[in-house]
Design a protein around this motif. Sequence first.
Motif, short mmCIF file in Angstrom:
data_model
loop_
_atom_site.label_atom_id
_atom_site.label_comp_id
_atom_site.label_asym_id
_atom_site.label_seq_id
_atom_site.Cartn_x
_atom_site.Cartn_y
_atom_site.Cartn_z
N TRP A 1 4.82 33.70 61.49
CA TRP A 1 4.97 32.27 61.68
C TRP A 1 6.19 31.72 60.96
O TRP A 1 6.49 30.53 61.05
N ASN A 2 6.87 32.55 60.18
CA ASN A 2 8.05 32.13 59.42
C ASN A 2 7.79 30.90 58.55
O ASN A 2 8.54 29.94 58.56
N LEU A 3 6.71 30.95 57.82
CA LEU A 3 6.38 29.86 56.92
C LEU A 3 7.20 29.96 55.63
O LEU A 3 7.50 31.05 55.16
N PRO A 4 7.54 28.84 55.02
CA PRO A 4 8.29 28.86 53.76
C PRO A 4 7.35 29.14 52.59
O PRO A 4 6.92 28.23 51.88
N VAL A 5 7.01 30.40 52.41
CA VAL A 5 6.05 30.78 51.37
C VAL A 5 6.58 32.00 50.62
O VAL A 5 7.31 32.82 51.19
N VAL A 6 6.21 32.11 49.35
CA VAL A 6 6.55 33.28 48.55
C VAL A 6 5.25 34.02 48.26
O VAL A 6 4.35 33.49 47.61
N PHE A 7 5.13 35.24 48.80
CA PHE A 7 3.98 36.09 48.55
C PHE A 7 4.29 36.96 47.34
O PHE A 7 5.37 37.55 47.26
N ILE A 8 3.34 37.05 46.41
CA ILE A 8 3.54 37.85 45.21
C ILE A 8 2.43 38.88 45.09
O ILE A 8 1.25 38.54 45.13
N ILE A 9 2.84 40.13 44.97
CA ILE A 9 1.91 41.21 44.67
C ILE A 9 2.04 41.49 43.19
O ILE A 9 3.10 41.91 42.72
N GLU A 10 0.98 41.24 42.44
CA GLU A 10 0.98 41.59 41.02
C GLU A 10 0.44 43.01 40.94
O GLU A 10 -0.76 43.25 41.10
N ASN A 11 1.31 43.96 40.73
CA ASN A 11 0.95 45.37 40.80
C ASN A 11 0.88 45.97 39.40
O ASN A 11 1.90 46.20 38.76
N ASN A 12 -0.34 46.22 38.94
CA ASN A 12 -0.49 46.85 37.63
C ASN A 12 -0.72 48.35 37.73
O ASN A 12 -1.08 48.99 36.76
N ARG A 13 -0.50 48.90 38.91
CA ARG A 13 -0.53 50.35 39.19
C ARG A 13 -1.91 50.98 39.12
O ARG A 13 -2.03 52.20 39.22
N TYR A 14 -2.95 50.17 38.93
CA TYR A 14 -4.31 50.71 38.91
C TYR A 14 -5.24 49.82 39.71
O TYR A 14 -5.20 48.60 39.60
N GLY A 15 -6.11 50.46 40.50
CA GLY A 15 -7.19 49.75 41.15
C GLY A 15 -8.39 49.77 40.22
O GLY A 15 -8.26 49.99 39.02
N MET A 16 -9.56 49.60 40.76
CA MET A 16 -10.77 49.53 39.95
C MET A 16 -11.07 50.83 39.21
O MET A 16 -11.94 50.88 38.41
N GLY A 17 -10.40 51.83 39.44
CA GLY A 17 -10.63 53.08 38.74
C GLY A 17 -9.71 54.16 39.24
O GLY A 17 -9.86 55.33 38.89
N THR A 18 -8.76 53.79 40.04
CA THR A 18 -7.87 54.77 40.66
C THR A 18 -6.43 54.32 40.52
O THR A 18 -6.09 53.17 40.79
N ALA A 19 -5.59 55.23 40.09
CA ALA A 19 -4.16 54.94 40.01
C ALA A 19 -3.60 54.75 41.41
O ALA A 19 -4.04 55.40 42.37
N LEU A 20 -2.66 53.85 41.55
CA LEU A 20 -2.03 53.58 42.84
C LEU A 20 -1.48 54.87 43.44
O LEU A 20 -1.57 55.09 44.65
N ASP A 21 -0.92 55.73 42.61
CA ASP A 21 -0.35 56.99 43.09
C ASP A 21 -1.38 57.85 43.84
O ASP A 21 -1.02 58.63 44.70
N ARG A 22 -2.66 57.70 43.50
CA ARG A 22 -3.71 58.48 44.14
C ARG A 22 -4.32 57.77 45.34
O ARG A 22 -5.03 58.37 46.12
N ALA A 23 -4.05 56.45 45.49
CA ALA A 23 -4.73 55.67 46.52
C ALA A 23 -3.82 55.24 47.67
O ALA A 23 -4.32 54.81 48.70
N SER A 24 -2.51 55.35 47.49
CA SER A 24 -1.60 54.85 48.53
C SER A 24 -0.40 55.78 48.65
O SER A 24 0.17 56.21 47.65
N SER A 25 -0.03 56.06 49.88
CA SER A 25 1.17 56.87 50.08
C SER A 25 2.43 56.03 49.88
O SER A 25 3.50 56.57 49.64
N VAL A 26 2.29 54.71 49.95
CA VAL A 26 3.41 53.80 49.68
C VAL A 26 3.22 53.27 48.27
O VAL A 26 2.32 52.49 48.00
N LYS A 27 4.06 53.72 47.36
CA LYS A 27 3.91 53.34 45.96
C LYS A 27 4.68 52.07 45.63
O LYS A 27 4.34 51.37 44.70
N ASP A 28 5.72 51.79 46.39
CA ASP A 28 6.49 50.57 46.21
C ASP A 28 5.95 49.55 47.21
O ASP A 28 6.39 49.48 48.36
N LEU A 29 4.99 48.76 46.77
CA LEU A 29 4.25 47.89 47.68
C LEU A 29 5.12 46.82 48.32
O LEU A 29 4.81 46.34 49.40
#
Length: 158
Positions: free
Chosen positions: A1-29
């Motif tokens: 929709w091309n809305l004037p919005v800034v989306f922010i991913i606050e990435n602390n590299r860990y989910g509820m018990g799993t490192a991002l490296d183990r849960a996603s093939s895309v590490k640079d979100l």
Amino acid sequence: WNLPVVFIIENNRYGMGTALDRASSVKDLYQRGSAYGIPHQEVNGMDILAVREVLAEAVDHARKEKRPTLIEAETYRYRGHSMSDPAKYRSKEEVQKMRDEKDAIEHVRDLLLQGGHATDEDLKAIDRDIKAVVNESAEFAKESPEPDLSELWTDIYA
């Protein structure tokens, strides 16, 4: 929709018990913005000045171009996600190393002191004032009655 919005991913590299490296093939979100044709960028979320600069550019883009931007702020979470998360998926040494080398508050403290913008006493006074406001706010919340159920959807737009 091309809305004037800034989306922010606050990435602390860990989910509820799993490192991002183990849960996603895309590490640079922030790269996920590519799929939507959204300008995207990463920033060191532990550096307040870097965050300010990147967000200022993103806000300017939203205002001028009327289009979104996706920002990934890489941060670090010192504790578990909740009271039920003991954070056993990382070592105490890792957490301590991040505190010692990358702590955002200590970084700003050092900038203020080294730049002559504040003294150690100034910062201690600010800390005392903040703790007092937090304690007063917590007491107010504890002593206040529960809001009426009719308020449940007040100011909710999505």
